[in-house]
Scaffold this active site. Structure first.
Site, PDB file in Angstrom:
ATOM      1  N   TYR A  81       0.818  -1.213   0.000  1.00 55.89           N
ATOM      2  CA  TYR A  81       0.000   0.000   0.000  1.00 55.89           C
ATOM      3  C   TYR A  81       0.857   1.270   0.000  1.00 55.89           C
ATOM      4  O   TYR A  81       0.390   2.322  -0.427  1.00 55.89           O
ATOM      5  CB  TYR A  81      -0.938   0.022   1.221  1.00 55.89           C
ATOM      6  CG  TYR A  81      -2.040  -1.031   1.191  1.00 55.89           C
ATOM      7  CD1 TYR A  81      -2.057  -2.034   0.239  1.00 55.89           C
ATOM      8  CD2 TYR A  81      -3.062  -1.007   2.122  1.00 55.89           C
ATOM      9  CE1 TYR A  81      -3.054  -2.998   0.217  1.00 55.89           C
ATOM     10  CE2 TYR A  81      -4.074  -1.966   2.111  1.00 55.89           C
ATOM     11  CZ  TYR A  81      -4.062  -2.959   1.150  1.00 55.89           C
ATOM     12  OH  TYR A  81      -5.053  -3.904   1.129  1.00 55.89           O
ATOM     13  N   LYS A 109       3.394 -15.548   3.855  1.00 58.27           N
ATOM     14  CA  LYS A 109       3.256 -16.228   2.557  1.00 58.27           C
ATOM     15  C   LYS A 109       4.674 -16.486   2.036  1.00 58.27           C
ATOM     16  O   LYS A 109       5.024 -16.134   0.900  1.00 58.27           O
ATOM     17  CB  LYS A 109       2.438 -15.314   1.611  1.00 58.27           C
ATOM     18  CG  LYS A 109       2.070 -15.923   0.282  1.00 58.27           C
ATOM     19  CD  LYS A 109       1.025 -16.999   0.353  1.00 58.27           C
ATOM     20  CE  LYS A 109       0.760 -17.609  -1.012  1.00 58.27           C
ATOM     21  NZ  LYS A 109      -0.077 -18.828  -0.940  1.00 58.27           N
ATOM     22  N   ASP A 119      -3.248 -17.948   3.212  1.00 56.54           N
ATOM     23  CA  ASP A 119      -4.409 -18.601   2.579  1.00 56.54           C
ATOM     24  C   ASP A 119      -5.025 -19.628   3.529  1.00 56.54           C
ATOM     25  O   ASP A 119      -6.254 -19.730   3.658  1.00 56.54           O
ATOM     26  CB  ASP A 119      -4.044 -19.223   1.217  1.00 56.54           C
ATOM     27  CG  ASP A 119      -2.636 -19.797   1.145  1.00 56.54           C
ATOM     28  OD1 ASP A 119      -1.870 -19.630   2.113  1.00 56.54           O
ATOM     29  OD2 ASP A 119      -2.290 -20.430   0.135  1.00 56.54           O
ATOM     30  N   ASP A 164      -5.575  -6.181   6.077  1.00 59.20           N
ATOM     31  CA  ASP A 164      -6.748  -5.497   5.539  1.00 59.20           C
ATOM     32  C   ASP A 164      -7.807  -6.543   5.170  1.00 59.20           C
ATOM     33  O   ASP A 164      -8.984  -6.435   5.541  1.00 59.20           O
ATOM     34  CB  ASP A 164      -6.316  -4.699   4.293  1.00 59.20           C
ATOM     35  CG  ASP A 164      -7.397  -3.774   3.776  1.00 59.20           C
ATOM     36  OD1 ASP A 164      -8.436  -3.628   4.456  1.00 59.20           O
ATOM     37  OD2 ASP A 164      -7.221  -3.195   2.686  1.00 59.20           O
ATOM     38  N   ASP A 187     -11.399  -7.957   7.483  1.00 57.92           N
ATOM     39  CA  ASP A 187     -12.778  -7.905   6.969  1.00 57.92           C
ATOM     40  C   ASP A 187     -13.427  -9.282   7.091  1.00 57.92           C
ATOM     41  O   ASP A 187     -14.635  -9.389   7.370  1.00 57.92           O
ATOM     42  CB  ASP A 187     -12.805  -7.457   5.503  1.00 57.92           C
ATOM     43  CG  ASP A 187     -13.192  -5.987   5.362  1.00 57.92           C
ATOM     44  OD1 ASP A 187     -12.785  -5.199   6.229  1.00 57.92           O
ATOM     45  OD2 ASP A 187     -13.893  -5.630   4.388  1.00 57.92           O
TER      46      ASP A 187
END
Ligand code: NAD
Length: 368
Positions: free
Chosen positions: A146, A196, A228, A252, A256
């Site tokens: 980001y 990851k 994942d 992020d 959610d």
């Protein structure tokens, strides 16, 4: 008598509606304690852009600089409406990321919490929720994809292209790991490190630094999990988690999902902490689909006030009362529309009514 200045950035969409309820709670906190809050409203987000041509105007920056803490509502427009604003001034790029960068709010704490008694709010089965969900996502907030360099253009072959970079240095990883291990030490002494590293080299460095910091916290058990796999595990067995640490984009997305397993993003407050300044905001967006209807759930915003009381003003006991007041409203059989299912026996109340009931509960509580 303590006196604190709070910048109030109500934001876009449902932002002003849920901020109004959070302000009501702040007023009751003043009544109940030797404290006064000087509220400093300022424009931020799409509304600021339309007013002044900047999503994060100079005047708002000055107010935030002056404030002891910042309470921020969600910002942003619907997908279609976003196109009315030039790309670099769109609320996240033009306001949110600059706010995070300005105060280096690198540590984002996102509690994902649902007691057993409120299991009916969740889409998960009661047996999956067991004794309740109670985990915290610790998200790195000022690095990674980001904040990396971005470029869009047309390449030599005449094709439109985009390039975004993901960068972390060891100091950035070290500081977020310290926050995560400290929190894990105070809780169940269990830290899930989400990464990851089978694909991303950034995760290889992330894990190296994590292992170095882990040596300072021998009491904390570390469980490494690929991001994942973590997405699946959050749905299948959320109770295995206590503190989860992850880089910016993973946090992020997974936070959610945290809102999803609780039943609504409206249950997701957060604290964004920097070395000298902190700001507090719901984890969710401006919910343009329900804006202006007085049906948004203000729990996320009032919960952000509770996190502010605890982290910025040392008012831990009163923060607990705010959480308890909100839980009390649910326990009395009320909820906002996002959590009410037909036939569930829950009485649906509006945004304003939820705020009123929280205030009523708080007033009934013994002073601390
Ligand atoms: P969203 O989080 O705004 O909404 C997703 C869904 O959750 C919607 O159905 C919405 O109605 C519901 N919801 C969210 N908060 C709720 C609440 N308090 N009570 C009841 N229901 C609630 O996500 P989106 O629609 O993808 O994004 C809308 C805008 O918000 C976009 O412009 C996006 O960029 C922005 N955004 C801002 C922030 C921020 O300010 N930190 C974070 C995420 C998204």
């Amino acid at each position: 008598m303590k006196h604190y200045k709070i910048a109030i950035l109500a934001g876009d969409g449902i932002g002003p509606e849920i901020t109004q309820e959070a302000v009501k709670v702040l007023k009751v906190i003043e009544e109940r304690n030797d404290v006064t809050f000087e509220l400093l409203p300022a424009a931020f987000g799409a509304c600021a852009y339309f007013e002044s041509g900047s999503a994060f105007p100079h005047q708002t920056k000055a107010i935030c600089d002056e404030a002891d803490a910042i309470l921020k509502g969600p910002i942003g427009l619907s997908h279609e409406d976003s196109k009315r604003i030039p790309i670099d001034e769109q609320p996240e790029r033009g306001a949110l990321l600059p706010l995070r960068r300005r105060y280096n709010t690198y540590a984002n704490f996102r509690p994902v919490s649902l007691p057993k008694s409120l299991a009916h709010f969740s889409p998960l089965k009661a047996e999956v929720i067991g004794e309740g969900i109670d985990l915290v996502i610790v998200r790195e907030l000022v690095g990674g994809l980001y904040f990396g360099e971005k470029e869009m253009g047309v390449n030599d072959a005449g094709l439109r292209y985009v390039r975004e970079t993901l960068e972390y240095d060891e100091a950035q990883i070290y500081q977020i790991m310290q926050q995560a291990f400290k929190l894990a030490s105070k809780r169940r002494k269990l830290l899930h490190n989400i990464h990851k590293s089978n694909v991303l080299k950034s995760s290889v460095l992330w894990n190296e630094v994590m292992e170095e910091v882990a040596k300072e916290y021998p009491d904390v058990q570390v469980v490494n999990m690929l991001v994942d796999a973590a997405a699946t595990a959050l749905c299948l067995k959320p109770t295995q988690f206590d503190v989860m640490v992850m880089e910016n984009m993973f946090g992020d997305i997974l936070s959610d999902q945290g809102g999803g397993i609780l039943g609504s993003l409206g249950l997701m407050p957060s604290a964004c902490i920097g070395p000298d300044k902190a700001y507090y905001e719901p984890s969710h967006g401006s919910a343009p689909d329900i804006a202006g209807k007085n049906i948004a759930n203000p729990y996320s915003m009032i919960g952000s006030v509770a996190m502010m009381l605890e982290n910025s003003f040392d008012m831990e006991a009163e923060a607990k009362n705010v959480w308890a007041a909100m839980q009390g409203v649910f326990a009395d059989g009320y909820s906002t529309a996002d959590l009410s299912k037909p036939g569930s026996g829950v009485t649906m109340i509006s945004t304003v009514e939820f705020g009123d009931k929280v205030v009523e509960k708080l007033r009934q509580m013994p002073k601390v």
